[in-house]
Design an enzyme around this catalytic site. Structure first.
Site, PDB file in Angstrom:
ATOM      1  N   SER A 126       0.856  -1.188   0.000  1.00  0.00           N
ATOM      2  CA  SER A 126       0.000   0.000   0.000  1.00  0.00           C
ATOM      3  C   SER A 126       0.895   1.241   0.000  1.00  0.00           C
ATOM      4  CB  SER A 126      -0.943  -0.026   1.206  1.00  0.00           C
ATOM      5  OG  SER A 126      -1.868   1.027   1.146  1.00  0.00           O
ATOM      6  N   THR A 127       0.791   2.071   1.022  1.00  0.00           N
ATOM      7  CA  THR A 127       1.528   3.341   1.032  1.00  0.00           C
ATOM      8  C   THR A 127       3.031   3.129   0.863  1.00  0.00           C
ATOM      9  OG1 THR A 127      -0.125   4.159   2.588  1.00  0.00           O
ATOM     10  CG2 THR A 127       1.841   5.502   2.283  1.00  0.00           C
ATOM     11  N   HIS A 162      -2.680  -1.000  -3.481  1.00  0.00           N
ATOM     12  CA  HIS A 162      -3.852  -0.164  -3.257  1.00  0.00           C
ATOM     13  C   HIS A 162      -3.762   1.107  -4.100  1.00  0.00           C
ATOM     14  CE1 HIS A 162      -4.149  -2.109   1.008  1.00  0.00           C
ATOM     15  NE2 HIS A 162      -4.763  -2.847   0.098  1.00  0.00           N
ATOM     16  N   MET A 213       0.185   1.073   5.137  1.00  0.00           N
ATOM     17  CA  MET A 213      -0.539   1.381   6.360  1.00  0.00           C
ATOM     18  C   MET A 213      -1.684   0.389   6.538  1.00  0.00           C
ATOM     19  SD  MET A 213      -0.557   3.829   8.730  1.00  0.00           S
ATOM     20  CE  MET A 213      -1.650   4.655   9.906  1.00  0.00           C
ATOM     21  N   ASP A 264      -4.290  -4.902   5.990  1.00  0.00           N
ATOM     22  CA  ASP A 264      -4.699  -5.718   4.855  1.00  0.00           C
ATOM     23  C   ASP A 264      -3.556  -6.634   4.442  1.00  0.00           C
ATOM     24  OD1 ASP A 264      -6.354  -6.673   2.813  1.00  0.00           O
ATOM     25  OD2 ASP A 264      -5.603  -5.199   1.376  1.00  0.00           O
TER      26      ASP A 264
END
Length: 369
Positions: A182-183, A208, A301, A304
């Site tokens: 993600s991030t 994401h 972050m 997930d």
């Protein structure tokens, strides 16, 4: 004492600045310290008080957002969340922003912006909180970064998309590497994928990102990698030398037909507030590939992918977590490690070789068999 995240808003639309300030200040952990119509005004404000996070528009008078972003990264690296239009052109611009060092990109429509920002407030707040935790020292110089779909209040598990069941008997020795991030993940993915040769195992990826943006991301990677990088569509085969990226706004599942793997793209509720979801991909890989898989959870972050990685480990797969030292945000790998899902924790620079080693070991095992 809980210190608020100080945010600077830079957007030439007075309406956007007003709405953003209103929705962000509803969160007790965020303080908007200034709102400027362009980067020139922003620099004047920031000379008095420097923000923790900057929310930055792309197209503005006097100095555009990309130019300002590059200036920031060169002079004083600061987490930046870019606001980009949800169009093909906006997606391409977003890739430039991510390559220049933006931590995340949030999509906004060309019409109905006020209503959209109101409805997507939770998503933007989540991105800002993730950005505030970003370790900018780990930001590569020329890459890409994430953004996500609109948050749904309910937090569904992977059960909402794919039922939990045991992995089937393994009838394939083909290798699969499944990556979830993600991030900061687009930067990390570019680092990994540009270092893999064409004979590496097939790769499936959840990053994401919003709808439309994943196609531009895959196109960019395909232009700089030896591998074939594609935004996935249902029926695409997972083969050596190919990496498939889940499309924004859809879940991606690994399926098997005989000895061959392919992907299925489907709708469904957000899982862990994400669509695509890493948990959904990892569960499907555990069921379809089992011990022939390698699961890797990377910078990001939230949580997930943590439960899905544990399912992969329980199915006999090797599971890897990116270490804190090399993560831009040490969130997802940390949560996976907490529940015992991570067999080995390694730095980003070791992940490409780990993927190659997994492929080599399974090939050797198949030849012995």
């Amino acid at each position: 004492m809980n210190t608020k995240i100080k945010v600077m808003l830079v957007d030439d639309s007075a309406v956007v600045r007003q709405v953003l300030q209103q929705v962000l200040e509803r969160d007790k952990n965020i303080e908007v310290i200034g709102a400027a119509a362009d980067p020139i005004f922003a620099q004047s404000r920031m000379s008095k008080q420097w923000p923790d996070v900057i929310v930055l528009d792309v197209e503005m008078p006097r100095m555009d957002g990309i130019t300002f972003l590059k200036k920031l990264m060169a002079e004083r690296p600061t987490p930046v969340v870019m606001c980009s239009s949800l169009t093909s052109k906006g997606a391409q611009t977003s890739m430039k922003a991510l390559a220049a060092g933006a931590v995340a990109v949030v999509a906004k429509p060309t019409v109905g912006v006020k209503e959209y920002l109101e409805s997507a407030a939770g998503q933007l707040i989540m991105e800002i909180k993730a950005a505030a935790k970003a370790n900018m020292r780990n930001m590569p110089t020329a890459t890409v970064a994430p953004a996500q779909a609109v948050t749904t209040p309910a937090k569904f598990s992977a059960d909402a998309v794919i039922p939990l069941r045991s992995s089937g008997s393994t009838v394939s020795t083909n290798k699969i590497a499944a990556l979830g991030t993600s991030t900061g993940g687009t930067q990390a993915l570019e680092y990994v994928l540009t270092r893999l040769p064409r004979n590496c195992p097939g790769i499936v990826i959840v990053q994401h990102m919003p709808e439309k943006f994943t196609a531009a991301f895959a196109e960019r990677l395909n232009s700089i990698c030896e591998l074939e990088i594609l935004e996935a569509e249902s029926g695409y085969q997972v083969a050596p030398g190919r990496a498939l990226i889940a499309p924004g706004g859809k879940h991606m599942l690994l399926r098997r037909n005989g000895a061959q793997y392919f992907v299925e793209i489907m709708s469904g509720p957000p899982v862990n507030r994400h669509r695509p979801s890493v948990d959904v991909l990892f569960r499907s890989v555990a069921q379809a590939a089992g011990r022939n898989a390698l699961g890797i959870i990377m910078t990001g972050m939230g949580d997930d992918g943590a439960k899905g990685l544990l399912e992969l480990r329980n199915a006999g797969a090797l599971t890897i977590g990116q270490d804190e030292r090399s993560c831009i945000v040490y969130g997802m790998p940390k949560e996976a490690a907490k529940i015992g899902a991570v067999a080995r924790e390694i730095s980003l620079d070791r992940i490409p070789q780990c993927i190659l080693d997994m492929g080599a070991s399974l090939t050797a095992s198949a030849q012995r068999g």
